[in-house]
Design an enzyme around this catalytic site. Structure first.
Site, short mmCIF file in Angstrom:
data_model
loop_
_atom_site.label_atom_id
_atom_site.label_comp_id
_atom_site.label_asym_id
_atom_site.label_seq_id
_atom_site.Cartn_x
_atom_site.Cartn_y
_atom_site.Cartn_z
N VAL A 118 -35.72 -27.11 36.90
CA VAL A 118 -35.21 -28.44 37.26
C VAL A 118 -34.13 -28.31 38.33
CG1 VAL A 118 -34.27 -30.61 36.40
CG2 VAL A 118 -35.61 -29.14 34.87
N SER A 119 -34.33 -28.98 39.44
CA SER A 119 -33.39 -28.93 40.57
C SER A 119 -32.69 -30.27 40.73
CB SER A 119 -34.14 -28.60 41.86
OG SER A 119 -33.29 -28.76 42.99
N PRO A 120 -31.39 -30.26 41.07
CA PRO A 120 -30.69 -31.52 41.36
C PRO A 120 -30.93 -31.99 42.80
CG PRO A 120 -29.18 -29.70 41.62
CD PRO A 120 -30.50 -29.09 41.16
N ASP A 133 -33.60 -23.95 45.78
CA ASP A 133 -32.17 -24.24 45.71
C ASP A 133 -31.36 -23.17 46.43
OD1 ASP A 133 -32.59 -26.51 44.18
OD2 ASP A 133 -32.40 -25.43 42.28
#
Length: 832
Positions: A405-407, A518
């Site tokens: 999960v990436s922001p 990321d």
């Protein structure tokens, strides 16, 4: 309060009342008790000075029954708050763990060039303790750090044992990290995690151990009767799946159960003190701590650390009503819409209606103060003096199954063409280092951090205000250590049968070196590589050539580093891992020592939930809340599903113990859950190593600090422009002659301060734990003994108009002699 207890700590008295009342009740049934027996029976539960007070109060009564009755009345009359219907004692605590703000490599991206050189905002250890008044208790600690460390846990538990005996131990204490990639490294004990930090960094390690201990001690001292509430809701715009090709390899039938490719649910627990009202909240939500990039050099808690600060400031500034449990904010959503975030330090000076020429003239009369020596004890006292004796609201934004999960929610793009990256390999014309995810504030990483933080904060505040489901039920926990390098696992076959397989010694695949969107890696590595290449195999073999059994066990992962079998100068990777379940009523926390992907976390949660519901004879039902706490108690990288592992993207290549790692976790957690519902203990046959004595640190210490001839430490080298005034939203800065921040970490203090003129006094209003004020440290060259500190203040929209100045604190090391503290201030300026 009557004389007997007026000068004693209310909390200390409250701790023993429950046991004492139980004792009194029993004695009424058993009839008499002599005064001489009192201390022998209950003295261990009552401090000696309270014991003496009790002796004095009952002296002269002839009948033991009579004085016991009177004593019971006294207790009931003076401590009615302790006799509430609260099922739990709750306590909150927090402490600074910022660490060295210079020279130390940051933990997370494994980028040797990412060296700390200042502070965005400070890092904290936040803890809650929940205890049954006469039974079990649990501790959960959330660190503004990349992950938990096995060695840190070992040393924290040793300190707790020295303080409290067996009250807190490995079974009921959990320590978790938020996964910021902007904190100092060097605090883990395995070689592969401290290579880029030039080995073990004792200063990083010590400040984390100290901070965890202090936060737990504070929480313990704050234990008071209270209640806990739980709430959950979806947050849709704070995370995206960064490895969608791997996620899509999961069975279609399984994927169809879920609307999204990442978990969107945030689960929040709200802690309410019976007397003081709400005292804190912890929540779990999955998104990576990678809003700050691999080139950032300022220490930062990233999006989760920032969200915690926003939540704590919001509660402090708006007040939390004891009656309603809600913050008395006009509209907290306006904070997000107007980009105005809560402040770290409350406004203490009224704002003038307008700026005048007299105000500017007043500002011009205060020139830079020049550097001066300062007693170390005065630094913290001066800065924190305005905040003493106030209740502390503690809010933690904990990590969950964030593995994929990436922001960076805008997607992945090539930095040369600005076109989307290749879907399967996350490359741009075959090069992974050109593919980056974009945060919502692109290209400003600080703005991206603020936005993702504020989205989490707003959801948490909403859940906090609307929480109504009270947690009820017993406290319990199960914990064990397992050797994941050779764990037998029973898995299903394609024909529906069962077969026994094994996990493998730790190993990292080629795609590990490719990094993620990321933070891409270097050279010609790429994600989705299940073959490897001959050149890097030759390089690998110089370190360790994996054997045939290991290659087959890890397949289809091509092994780049056989870390589990590398033992020189000491272990490169862990093999003994902890797993743990904490139960507080209908809340169940699964503590895992790694980063689970979205689907891996879902499978584990569902498996444990099914065991708890089916085996508990109705004790658990559909209202059970099962959360996964990632990066807890130690670190062992990633855990993917078997299907995701086959794709060998970064997460699969970083799943250390082979394709059956997740199955092993599910099997062993099911055993813990079964033992919990059956009220059975779980044996532990192995223990993790304590390798503190083996650690090697190659980071040089600070030799000495100097300033140019004629300059003092704390003098301004670049001042605020003369006769200047600034509008809110603009940035003001000043640079000072400084010294290495490693000389004194100023833990729970500050290197930077904004002061406001109030009459003839300068009042501190912002420090380096505030979002708006940054402390940036630099050297003219790598080996220079001279250094500079730049304080950069972006004036908040809610800052009061008036006269301000910037102040720097530091500590210098002479060639001969002890470290000396200093301070200096810029010229004053007007804000309108």
């Amino acid at each position: 309060m009557p004389p007997l207890f007026s000068h004693y700590d209310d909390r200390l008295f409250g701790d023993f009342v429950t046991e004492f009342l139980l004792f009194c009740s029993v004695q009424f049934v058993r009839s008499s008790l002599e005064i001489s027996d009192l201390h022998e029976v209950i003295g261990s539960s009552i401090p000696w000075f309270l014991m003496e007070g009790l002796r004095h109060q009952v002296r002269g009564f002839g009948s033991s029954t009579t004085w016991l009755c009177l004593l019971l009345v006294l207790v009931l009359q003076n401590c009615s708050r302790v006799l509430s219907d609260s099922p739990y004692l709750v306590g909150m605590g927090s402490y600074d763990i910022t660490g060295p703000a210079a020279d130390v490599n940051m933990m997370g991206y494994a980028n040797t060039e990412q060296i700390a050189s200042g502070i965005h905002f400070r890092l904290k250890s936040r803890a809650f303790i929940v205890a049954e008044p006469d039974g079990k208790r649990v501790v959960f600690v959330n660190l503004d750090a990349c992950m938990a460390s096995q060695l840190v846990n070992i040393k924290v538990l040793e300190r707790l044992k020295a303080r409290y005996g067996d009250l807190y131990n490995e079974n009921n204490v959990a320590i978790s990290g938020i996964h910021t990639h902007a904190g100092p490294g060097g605090y883990l004990q395995y070689v592969v995690y401290i290579v880029t930090s030039l080995g073990f960094v004792r200063q990083s390690f010590d400040v984390i151990v100290d901070g965890i201990e202090q936060s737990i001690v504070e929480a313990h001292n704050n234990l008071r009767p209270g209640k806990i509430y739980v709430n959950n809701g979806d947050l849709l715009d704070a995370g995206v799946n960064r490895s969608p090709s791997a996620y899509l390899n999961n069975p279609a039938e399984e994927r169809s159960k879920y609307q999204y490719s990442v978990d969107k649910q945030m689960t929040l627990v709200k802690f309410v003190d019976n007397e003081m009202g709400p005292v804190g909240s912890f929540n779990w939500f999955a998104t990576h701590g990678t809003s700050m990039s691999r080139t950032n050099s300022l220490i930062s808690g990233d999006n989760k650390g920032a969200a915690a600060r926003f939540m704590e400031d919001w509660a402090e500034q708006n007040g939390v009503s004891k009656q309603t449990g809600h913050a008395n904010s006009v509209d907290f959503r306006s904070l997000h819409l107007s980009s105005v975030l809560p402040r770290r330090v409350s406004t203490i000076i009224p704002e003038p209606n307008e700026i005048t020429d007299d105000l500017m003239q007043l500002a011009s009369s205060y020139v830079a103060s020049g550097g001066r020596r300062l007693a170390a004890s005065n630094i913290t006292r001066r800065i924190r003096s305005t905040q003493e004796n106030t209740a502390k609201f503690v809010s933690a934004f904990c990590q969950s199954n964030c593995g994929d999960v990436s922001p960076n929610v805008l997607g992945t793009f090539c930095i040369d063409t600005h076109l989307p990256c290749d879907f399967n390999h996350s490359t741009c014309n075959g090069k992974n280092e050109l593919c980056y995810g974009r945060g919502p504030g692109y290209p400003d990483e600080f703005e991206s951090t603020r936005i993702i933080a504020s989205r989490q904060f707003l959801k948490a505040a909403d859940l906090f205000n609307s929480a109504s489901e009270e947690i009820q039920g017993k406290i319990d926990y199960r914990h064990t250590y397992l050797d994941f390098s050779q764990l037998e696992v029973s898995v299903s076959t394609s024909t529906g049968g069962q077969q026994v397989v094994k996990t493998c010694p730790a190993a990292m695949g080629f795609a590990f070196a490719a990094g993620t969107t990321d933070g891409p890696g270097a050279f010609d590595f790429k994600q989705g590589d299940d073959k490897g290449n001959p050149f890097w195999r030759l390089v690998r073999n110089l370190l360790k050539t994996p054997g045939k059994e290991q290659v087959e066990c890890q397949a289809p992962k091509p092994i780049l580093l056989d870390t589990g079998e590398m033992k020189e100068p000491y272990d490169w990777a862990p093999s003994i891992l902890p797993i743990q379940i904490i139960r507080i009523g209908q809340l169940v926390i699964l503590c895992v020592p790694g980063e689970f992907t979205t689907m891996a976390g879902r499978r584990l949660r569902d498996a444990v939930k099914n065991v708890l519901i089916s085996g508990s004879n109705g004790e658990f039902n559909s209202n059970i809340h099962v959360v996964l706490a990632g990066l807890t108690n130690t670190y062992s990288q990633y855990v993917t599903t078997f299907e995701e592992y086959q794709i060998q993207r970064y997460e699969g290549a970083s799943t250390l113990y082979g394709p059956h790692t997740l199955s092993a976790y599910i099997q062993e957690f099911q055993k813990l859950a079964t033992a919990m519902v059956a009220n059975q203990q779980v044996p532990t046959n192995v223990q993790p190593p304590d390798m503190l004595h083996k650690q090697i640190g190659l980071l040089p210490g600070v030799m000495f600090d100097t300033t140019p001839i004629g300059a003092n430490f704390g003098d301004v080298s670049s001042d605020v422009p003369a006769n200047s005034n600034f509008r809110k939203g603009s940035t003001v800065n000043a640079t000072f002659y400084s010294a290495c921040p490693r000389n004194d970490l100023l833990t729970d203090g500050t290197f930077a301060l904004v002061e406001k003129l109030n009459g003839k006094d300068w009042i501190p209003v912002y420090d380096d734990d505030d979002w708006s004020l940054q402390f940036k440290w630099s050297r003219p060259s790598k080996l220079s003994s001279k250094s500079f500190a730049t304080l950069e203040w972006t004036i908040p929209e809610d800052a009061a108009s008036g006269v301000y100045r910037l102040r720097h604190f530091g500590a210098s090391k002479p060639i001969i002699g002890s470290i000396k503290h200093f301070t200096g201030a810029s010229s004053a300026f007007a804000v309108r």
